[in-house]
Write an enzyme that holds these catalytic residues in place. Structure first.
Site, short mmCIF file in Angstrom:
data_model
loop_
_atom_site.label_atom_id
_atom_site.label_comp_id
_atom_site.label_asym_id
_atom_site.label_seq_id
_atom_site.Cartn_x
_atom_site.Cartn_y
_atom_site.Cartn_z
N TYR A 129 0.85 -1.19 0.00
CA TYR A 129 0.00 0.00 0.00
C TYR A 129 0.88 1.24 0.00
O TYR A 129 1.80 1.36 0.81
CB TYR A 129 -0.90 0.00 1.24
CG TYR A 129 -1.81 1.19 1.38
CD1 TYR A 129 -2.90 1.35 0.54
CD2 TYR A 129 -1.58 2.15 2.36
CE1 TYR A 129 -3.75 2.44 0.67
CE2 TYR A 129 -2.42 3.24 2.50
CZ TYR A 129 -3.51 3.38 1.64
OH TYR A 129 -4.34 4.47 1.78
N ASP A 181 9.33 2.57 -0.61
CA ASP A 181 8.32 3.20 0.23
C ASP A 181 8.64 2.81 1.67
O ASP A 181 8.33 1.71 2.11
CB ASP A 181 6.92 2.73 -0.18
CG ASP A 181 5.83 3.25 0.74
OD1 ASP A 181 6.15 3.88 1.77
OD2 ASP A 181 4.64 3.01 0.43
N LYS A 190 4.95 9.59 8.77
CA LYS A 190 4.84 10.36 10.01
C LYS A 190 5.94 10.10 11.04
O LYS A 190 6.04 10.83 12.01
CB LYS A 190 3.47 10.14 10.64
CG LYS A 190 3.06 8.68 10.74
CD LYS A 190 1.55 8.53 10.86
CE LYS A 190 1.11 7.08 10.74
NZ LYS A 190 1.31 6.52 9.39
#
Length: 430
Positions: free
Chosen positions: A145, A240, A268
């Site tokens: 994802y 990623d 984050k």
């Protein structure tokens, strides 16, 4: 027995004003059933819900709370910085400080561009790859994802060379045409896609250690072959690391696996859990980004001072204390051994995958190497296990397709309590 009266009331109220009562779908407990728990506060590895129930947390806000919730150094830095305002929309020295620190920690990058989420980071990295190579298509992997940008919400067709088909309404067929989906850990499938789209592929984007189909590790040699293929074909390899970054090692998955990426994305964790993201790469590639080059990307809140001070404080602490990574890995291994023992005694089929401080339990009898094998564990046993653990004060990801993320604030007493809860939960499931 825990009570969820207030959480139930809040969920009913939330459904009146928020789609599905939540602001991110996995929070709705659709995969496990029941009413989601509404969290009121957290400290270290303990979550407290709106009814006052306490849980040992294995989500860590989906990764970034590496040293625990409300980490004192981060909280103090935020309190001090917020006095100066919450946003400027103008450059600050702090942006330089954190970019410099990230470049120091992460291999193979010269420049960092701050954005506001992992989705934005991955979306921007694909745009940069297209601008740099002059090509339009890219390859992603089923089960990985990369956020909810249109081009990532694509599922592969039945044939390896079939163009992607949108699996979310609102994604256009035109967008899907440029997205190719490969099977994770299947280098032959990737090579076939590359051959069938010769000189058309700008990038291959991958979660180096997958966390969005549960914790799934690359087979030995898979990443090396992927790197070689990209070099041979002029394709950019994008890691990623929204989940992997600064969790597996100081330099993330590149350092942990010993594999060089052309572009890296972060989430984050570089904001200490605040809403933030970034993409980074060498000068040669990053020079195409506006205002240096023609590839446009902008954001009023990019480099937000509150997120920057939180991230800088956390990363600086991680950089100066490499023993944290050893401690985290040792705790995760301890949990792995304990869960392995009680699961073996239970008689249930299971597999455990672990990498660094990421771990997943799969209720299946097949090795979990890709999305298809991960899907075999998406059965009735997982929701039962989730709710039995929740009743015993253990907060696991509410989906079989999500990795556990451990925090270094977990104590061995908490780990023992978790293993005992698993033993009792498995007995109750019988």
């Amino acid at each position: 027995m825990y009570q969820y009266k207030r959480s139930s009331e809040l969920f009913d109220e939330a459904n009146k004003y928020i789609p599905g009562g939540v602001n991110s779908p996995v929070r709705a407990f659709k995969s496990v059933g029941g009413t989601p728990v509404f969290i009121e506060k957290a400290k270290g590895s303990i979550l407290t819900d709106a009814d006052g129930n306490e849980y040992i947390d294995y989500i860590s806000s989906w990764g970034p709370m590496i040293l625990g919730h409300a980490y004192p150094k981060v909280i103090e830095a935020i309190k001090e910085k917020v006095e100066d305002s919450t946003s400027f929309g103008a450059p600050t020295e702090l942006e330089i400080d954190i970019a410099k620190l990230i470049v120091e920690m992460v291999p193979n990058i010269d420049k960092v561009r701050m954005v506001n989420s992992g989705t934005e980071a991955c979306m921007s990295a694909i745009r940069v790859a297209r601008g740099y190579t002059g090509r339009n298509k890219f390859i992603k992997f089923e089960g990985c994802y990369h956020g909810h940008a249109d081009s990532f919400l694509i599922k592969a067709g039945s044939g390896a060379s079939t163009f992607g088909v949108p699996n979310s309404p609102g994604v256009t067929p035109g967008t899907a045409n440029d997205t190719l989906t490969a099977r994770y850990n299947d280098i032959d499938n990737v090579k076939q896609l590359v051959a069938e789209n010769k000189d058309e592929i700008a990038a291959i984007i991958i979660e180096p250690i997958a966390g969005n189909m549960g914790c799934v590790l690359p087979k030995k040699g898979f990443m090396e072959e992927l790197r070689t293929l990209c070099d041979q074909e002029g394709i950019l390899l994008i890691f990623d690391e929204v989940m992997n970054g600064f969790r597996l090692a100081r330099g993330g998955a590149q350092e942990y696996l010993g594999i060089k990426a052309d572009l890296v994305t972060f989430g984050k964790v570089i904001g200490g859990g605040m809403p933030v993201g970034a993409y980074a790469g060498p000068d040669e590639i990053m020079k195409v980004v506006s205002p240096l080059g023609p590839v446009y990307q902008a954001g009023t809140l990019s480099g937000n001072p509150i997120a920057m001070i939180a991230g800088y404080t956390l990363l600086k602490d991680l950089n100066e204390n490499p023993q944290y990574f050893t401690e985290l890995e040792e705790k995760t291994e301890y949990l792995h051994k304990g869960l392995d023992k009680v699961l073996a005694e239970s008689g249930f089929d299971y597999k455990i995958n672990r990498c660094g401080s990421m771990i997943s339990v799969f209720f299946t009898d097949v090795d979990v190497l890709d999305f298809d094998t991960a899907a075999t564990a998406n059965n009735e046993k997982f929701p039962q296990f989730f709710h039995e653990m929740l009743k015993r004060g253990i907060y696991l990801p509410p989906s079989s397709f999500e990795s556990y993320f451990l925090s270094n604030s977990l104590t061995y007493e908490m780990l023992d309590k978790t293993i005992q809860a698993a033993k009792e939960s498995l007995e109750a499931m019988k």
